[in-house]
Design an enzyme around this catalytic site. Sequence first.
Site, PDB file in Angstrom:
ATOM      1  N   HIS A  26       0.830  -1.211   0.000  1.00  0.00           N
ATOM      2  CA  HIS A  26       0.000   0.000   0.000  1.00  0.00           C
ATOM      3  C   HIS A  26       0.865   1.261   0.000  1.00  0.00           C
ATOM      4  O   HIS A  26       0.686   2.167  -0.825  1.00  0.00           O
ATOM      5  CB  HIS A  26      -0.908  -0.034   1.236  1.00  0.00           C
ATOM      6  CG  HIS A  26      -1.838   1.122   1.369  1.00  0.00           C
ATOM      7  ND1 HIS A  26      -3.194   1.019   1.139  1.00  0.00           N
ATOM      8  CD2 HIS A  26      -1.621   2.415   1.729  1.00  0.00           C
ATOM      9  CE1 HIS A  26      -3.762   2.192   1.340  1.00  0.00           C
ATOM     10  NE2 HIS A  26      -2.835   3.060   1.704  1.00  0.00           N
ATOM     11  N   GLU A  27       1.820   1.311   0.927  1.00  0.00           N
ATOM     12  CA  GLU A  27       2.667   2.503   1.036  1.00  0.00           C
ATOM     13  C   GLU A  27       3.647   2.609  -0.136  1.00  0.00           C
ATOM     14  O   GLU A  27       3.923   3.720  -0.613  1.00  0.00           O
ATOM     15  CB  GLU A  27       3.432   2.479   2.367  1.00  0.00           C
ATOM     16  CG  GLU A  27       2.546   2.538   3.599  1.00  0.00           C
ATOM     17  CD  GLU A  27       1.632   3.754   3.615  1.00  0.00           C
ATOM     18  OE1 GLU A  27       2.040   4.825   3.115  1.00  0.00           O
ATOM     19  OE2 GLU A  27       0.493   3.633   4.112  1.00  0.00           O
ATOM     20  N   HIS A  30       1.897   4.181  -3.054  1.00  0.00           N
ATOM     21  CA  HIS A  30       1.883   5.646  -2.922  1.00  0.00           C
ATOM     22  C   HIS A  30       3.204   6.238  -3.419  1.00  0.00           C
ATOM     23  O   HIS A  30       3.228   7.191  -4.205  1.00  0.00           O
ATOM     24  CB  HIS A  30       1.701   6.053  -1.451  1.00  0.00           C
ATOM     25  CG  HIS A  30       0.318   5.855  -0.918  1.00  0.00           C
ATOM     26  ND1 HIS A  30      -0.821   6.213  -1.604  1.00  0.00           N
ATOM     27  CD2 HIS A  30      -0.111   5.364   0.275  1.00  0.00           C
ATOM     28  CE1 HIS A  30      -1.882   5.937  -0.864  1.00  0.00           C
ATOM     29  NE2 HIS A  30      -1.478   5.419   0.280  1.00  0.00           N
TER      30      HIS A  30
END
Length: 224
Positions: A26-27, A30
Amino acid sequence: MPNQVIYLMYSTVVKLIVLLTALPLHECAHAWVADKLGDHTARYQGRLTLNPLRHLDPMGAILMLVAGFGWAKPVPINARNFRNPKQGMALSAAAGPLSNLLLAYVCAILYKVTAYAGLGLGDSWMLSSLSDVFYLMMSLNVGLAVFNLLPIPPLDGSRLFTVFLPPRQYFQLMRYERYIQIALFAAIFLGLLNRPLAIIESWVYQGFDFLTGFVDIIARALLL
Protein backbone atom coordinates in the site's frame (compact mmCIF):
# COMPACT_ATOMS: atom_id res chain seq x y z
CA MET A 1 -9.17 -28.81 18.49
CA PRO A 2 -12.28 -26.55 18.62
CA ASN A 3 -13.17 -24.74 15.41
CA GLN A 4 -12.94 -21.35 17.14
CA VAL A 5 -9.33 -21.99 18.15
CA ILE A 6 -8.45 -23.12 14.62
CA TYR A 7 -10.09 -20.01 13.14
CA LEU A 8 -8.22 -17.78 15.62
CA MET A 9 -4.93 -19.40 14.56
CA TYR A 10 -5.77 -18.93 10.88
CA SER A 11 -6.83 -15.32 11.33
CA THR A 12 -3.72 -14.43 13.38
CA VAL A 13 -1.39 -15.95 10.77
CA VAL A 14 -3.24 -14.22 7.94
CA LYS A 15 -3.20 -10.86 9.74
CA LEU A 16 0.55 -11.25 10.13
CA ILE A 17 0.88 -12.03 6.40
CA VAL A 18 -1.24 -9.00 5.52
CA LEU A 19 0.79 -6.87 7.91
CA LEU A 20 4.01 -7.88 6.13
CA THR A 21 2.63 -7.68 2.58
CA ALA A 22 -0.50 -5.56 2.11
CA LEU A 23 0.53 -2.57 4.22
CA PRO A 24 4.05 -2.29 2.69
CA LEU A 25 2.53 -2.74 -0.79
CA HIS A 26 0.00 0.00 0.00
CA GLU A 27 2.67 2.50 1.04
CA CYS A 28 5.08 1.49 -1.72
CA ALA A 29 2.30 2.09 -4.27
CA HIS A 30 1.88 5.65 -2.92
CA ALA A 31 5.63 6.18 -3.22
CA TRP A 32 5.92 4.64 -6.70
CA VAL A 33 3.13 6.73 -8.23
CA ALA A 34 4.39 9.92 -6.58
CA ASP A 35 7.89 9.15 -7.85
CA LYS A 36 6.61 8.61 -11.40
CA LEU A 37 4.72 11.91 -11.25
CA GLY A 38 7.83 13.86 -10.28
CA ASP A 39 8.00 13.80 -6.47
CA HIS A 40 11.06 11.80 -5.40
CA THR A 41 10.72 12.55 -1.67
CA ALA A 42 9.77 8.98 -0.76
CA ARG A 43 12.64 7.59 -2.85
CA TYR A 44 15.17 9.81 -1.05
CA GLN A 45 13.80 8.67 2.33
CA GLY A 46 14.04 4.98 1.44
CA ARG A 47 10.29 4.41 1.22
CA LEU A 48 10.21 3.21 -2.39
CA THR A 49 10.53 -0.39 -1.22
CA LEU A 50 8.44 -3.40 -0.19
CA ASN A 51 10.59 -3.92 2.92
CA PRO A 52 8.04 -3.98 5.80
CA LEU A 53 10.55 -2.50 8.25
CA ARG A 54 10.60 0.75 6.25
CA HIS A 55 6.85 1.19 6.48
CA LEU A 56 5.37 -0.37 9.61
CA ASP A 57 4.02 1.77 12.42
CA PRO A 58 4.09 0.06 15.87
CA MET A 59 0.56 1.04 16.95
CA GLY A 60 -0.91 0.37 13.50
CA ALA A 61 0.79 -3.04 13.44
CA ILE A 62 -0.59 -4.01 16.86
CA LEU A 63 -4.12 -2.99 15.86
CA MET A 64 -3.80 -4.97 12.63
CA LEU A 65 -3.02 -8.13 14.61
CA VAL A 66 -5.62 -7.50 17.32
CA ALA A 67 -8.51 -5.86 15.49
CA GLY A 68 -7.91 -6.72 11.84
CA PHE A 69 -7.33 -3.14 10.72
CA GLY A 70 -4.31 -0.90 11.03
CA TRP A 71 -2.01 1.47 9.25
CA ALA A 72 1.61 2.03 8.28
CA LYS A 73 3.76 5.14 8.44
CA PRO A 74 2.45 7.61 5.85
CA VAL A 75 4.68 8.03 2.81
CA PRO A 76 6.03 11.62 2.61
CA ILE A 77 4.71 13.41 -0.49
CA ASN A 78 5.51 16.97 -1.51
CA ALA A 79 2.72 18.19 -3.78
CA ARG A 80 4.85 21.13 -4.97
CA ASN A 81 6.95 18.68 -6.98
CA PHE A 82 3.96 17.68 -9.10
CA ARG A 83 3.21 19.46 -12.35
CA ASN A 84 -0.44 19.41 -11.29
CA PRO A 85 -0.44 19.28 -7.45
CA LYS A 86 -4.10 18.34 -6.96
CA GLN A 87 -4.04 15.67 -9.61
CA GLY A 88 -0.72 14.31 -8.36
CA MET A 89 -1.99 14.06 -4.79
CA ALA A 90 -5.18 12.33 -5.93
CA LEU A 91 -3.39 9.76 -8.08
CA SER A 92 -0.77 8.97 -5.47
CA ALA A 93 -3.50 8.65 -2.82
CA ALA A 94 -5.58 6.31 -4.97
CA ALA A 95 -2.59 4.04 -5.62
CA GLY A 96 -2.57 2.61 -2.06
CA PRO A 97 -6.17 1.33 -1.89
CA LEU A 98 -6.00 0.17 -5.52
CA SER A 99 -2.94 -1.94 -4.72
CA ASN A 100 -4.90 -3.63 -1.92
CA LEU A 101 -7.85 -4.27 -4.25
CA LEU A 102 -5.50 -5.80 -6.82
CA LEU A 103 -3.94 -8.06 -4.19
CA ALA A 104 -7.43 -8.96 -2.93
CA TYR A 105 -8.46 -9.91 -6.48
CA VAL A 106 -5.44 -12.20 -6.84
CA CYS A 107 -6.36 -13.80 -3.49
CA ALA A 108 -9.96 -14.24 -4.69
CA ILE A 109 -8.70 -16.18 -7.72
CA LEU A 110 -6.40 -18.33 -5.56
CA TYR A 111 -9.23 -18.92 -3.08
CA LYS A 112 -11.47 -20.36 -5.80
CA VAL A 113 -8.65 -22.36 -7.40
CA THR A 114 -7.64 -24.01 -4.11
CA ALA A 115 -11.25 -24.57 -3.04
CA TYR A 116 -12.12 -26.34 -6.31
CA ALA A 117 -8.82 -28.26 -6.26
CA GLY A 118 -9.65 -29.47 -2.76
CA LEU A 119 -13.02 -30.75 -3.95
CA GLY A 120 -11.39 -32.47 -6.92
CA LEU A 121 -8.96 -34.29 -4.64
CA GLY A 122 -11.63 -35.46 -2.22
CA ASP A 123 -11.83 -32.45 0.07
CA SER A 124 -8.09 -32.23 0.82
CA TRP A 125 -7.47 -30.78 4.30
CA MET A 126 -4.37 -28.92 3.14
CA LEU A 127 -6.07 -27.30 0.15
CA SER A 128 -9.16 -26.50 2.21
CA SER A 129 -6.98 -24.77 4.81
CA LEU A 130 -5.12 -22.90 2.09
CA SER A 131 -8.38 -21.71 0.55
CA ASP A 132 -9.44 -20.40 3.97
CA VAL A 133 -6.17 -18.45 4.21
CA PHE A 134 -6.66 -16.89 0.76
CA TYR A 135 -10.26 -15.97 1.64
CA LEU A 136 -9.17 -14.22 4.83
CA MET A 137 -6.38 -12.43 2.96
CA MET A 138 -8.90 -11.24 0.38
CA SER A 139 -11.26 -10.04 3.12
CA LEU A 140 -8.57 -8.12 5.00
CA ASN A 141 -7.27 -6.46 1.84
CA VAL A 142 -10.78 -5.45 0.80
CA GLY A 143 -11.35 -4.07 4.28
CA LEU A 144 -8.13 -2.04 4.13
CA ALA A 145 -8.99 -0.65 0.69
CA VAL A 146 -12.57 0.29 1.55
CA PHE A 147 -11.60 1.83 4.88
CA ASN A 148 -8.83 3.91 3.32
CA LEU A 149 -11.15 5.20 0.60
CA LEU A 150 -13.42 6.89 3.14
CA PRO A 151 -13.34 10.67 2.44
CA ILE A 152 -12.17 11.44 5.97
CA PRO A 153 -8.75 12.89 6.94
CA PRO A 154 -6.14 11.43 7.23
CA LEU A 155 -7.34 8.54 5.05
CA ASP A 156 -6.47 8.33 1.35
CA GLY A 157 -10.06 9.01 0.36
CA SER A 158 -9.80 12.50 1.85
CA ARG A 159 -7.07 13.36 -0.69
CA LEU A 160 -9.39 12.26 -3.48
CA PHE A 161 -12.30 14.20 -2.01
CA THR A 162 -10.34 17.43 -1.50
CA VAL A 163 -9.39 17.50 -5.20
CA PHE A 164 -12.90 18.81 -5.83
CA LEU A 165 -12.75 21.45 -3.07
CA PRO A 166 -11.75 25.07 -3.74
CA PRO A 167 -8.51 26.05 -1.94
CA ARG A 168 -10.35 28.11 0.70
CA GLN A 169 -12.65 25.23 1.74
CA TYR A 170 -9.71 22.82 1.64
CA PHE A 171 -7.62 24.83 4.11
CA GLN A 172 -10.66 25.35 6.35
CA LEU A 173 -11.17 21.59 6.46
CA MET A 174 -7.50 20.95 7.23
CA ARG A 175 -7.72 23.27 10.27
CA TYR A 176 -9.97 20.66 11.89
CA GLU A 177 -8.04 17.60 10.73
CA ARG A 178 -6.91 16.62 14.23
CA TYR A 179 -10.46 16.76 15.59
CA ILE A 180 -11.75 14.80 12.60
CA GLN A 181 -9.13 12.11 13.28
CA ILE A 182 -10.28 11.84 16.91
CA ALA A 183 -13.89 11.53 15.74
CA LEU A 184 -12.86 8.86 13.24
CA PHE A 185 -11.12 6.71 15.86
CA ALA A 186 -14.11 7.11 18.20
CA ALA A 187 -16.45 5.96 15.42
CA ILE A 188 -14.22 2.93 14.76
CA PHE A 189 -14.07 1.77 18.36
CA LEU A 190 -17.80 2.39 18.89
CA GLY A 191 -18.57 0.32 15.80
CA LEU A 192 -20.42 3.14 14.04
CA LEU A 193 -18.68 2.40 10.73
CA ASN A 194 -19.20 -1.37 10.79
CA ARG A 195 -22.51 -1.40 8.93
CA PRO A 196 -21.68 1.04 6.10
CA LEU A 197 -18.25 -0.55 5.58
CA ALA A 198 -19.80 -4.03 5.48
CA ILE A 199 -22.27 -2.90 2.80
CA ILE A 200 -19.52 -1.45 0.60
CA GLU A 201 -17.33 -4.52 1.11
CA SER A 202 -20.23 -6.78 0.05
CA TRP A 203 -20.42 -4.85 -3.25
CA VAL A 204 -16.71 -5.44 -3.77
CA TYR A 205 -17.13 -9.18 -3.07
CA GLN A 206 -19.95 -9.35 -5.63
CA GLY A 207 -17.70 -7.64 -8.16
CA PHE A 208 -14.85 -10.08 -7.43
CA ASP A 209 -17.22 -13.04 -7.73
CA PHE A 210 -18.21 -11.81 -11.18
CA LEU A 211 -14.63 -11.06 -12.25
CA THR A 212 -13.43 -14.48 -11.09
CA GLY A 213 -16.29 -16.27 -12.82
CA PHE A 214 -13.87 -17.75 -15.34
CA VAL A 215 -12.44 -19.91 -12.53
CA ASP A 216 -15.92 -21.32 -11.83
CA ILE A 217 -16.46 -22.12 -15.51
CA ILE A 218 -13.09 -23.89 -15.89
CA ALA A 219 -13.43 -25.78 -12.59
CA ARG A 220 -16.93 -27.04 -13.34
CA ALA A 221 -15.82 -28.24 -16.75
CA LEU A 222 -12.91 -30.15 -15.22
CA LEU A 223 -14.88 -31.60 -12.31
CA LEU A 224 -17.77 -32.91 -14.40
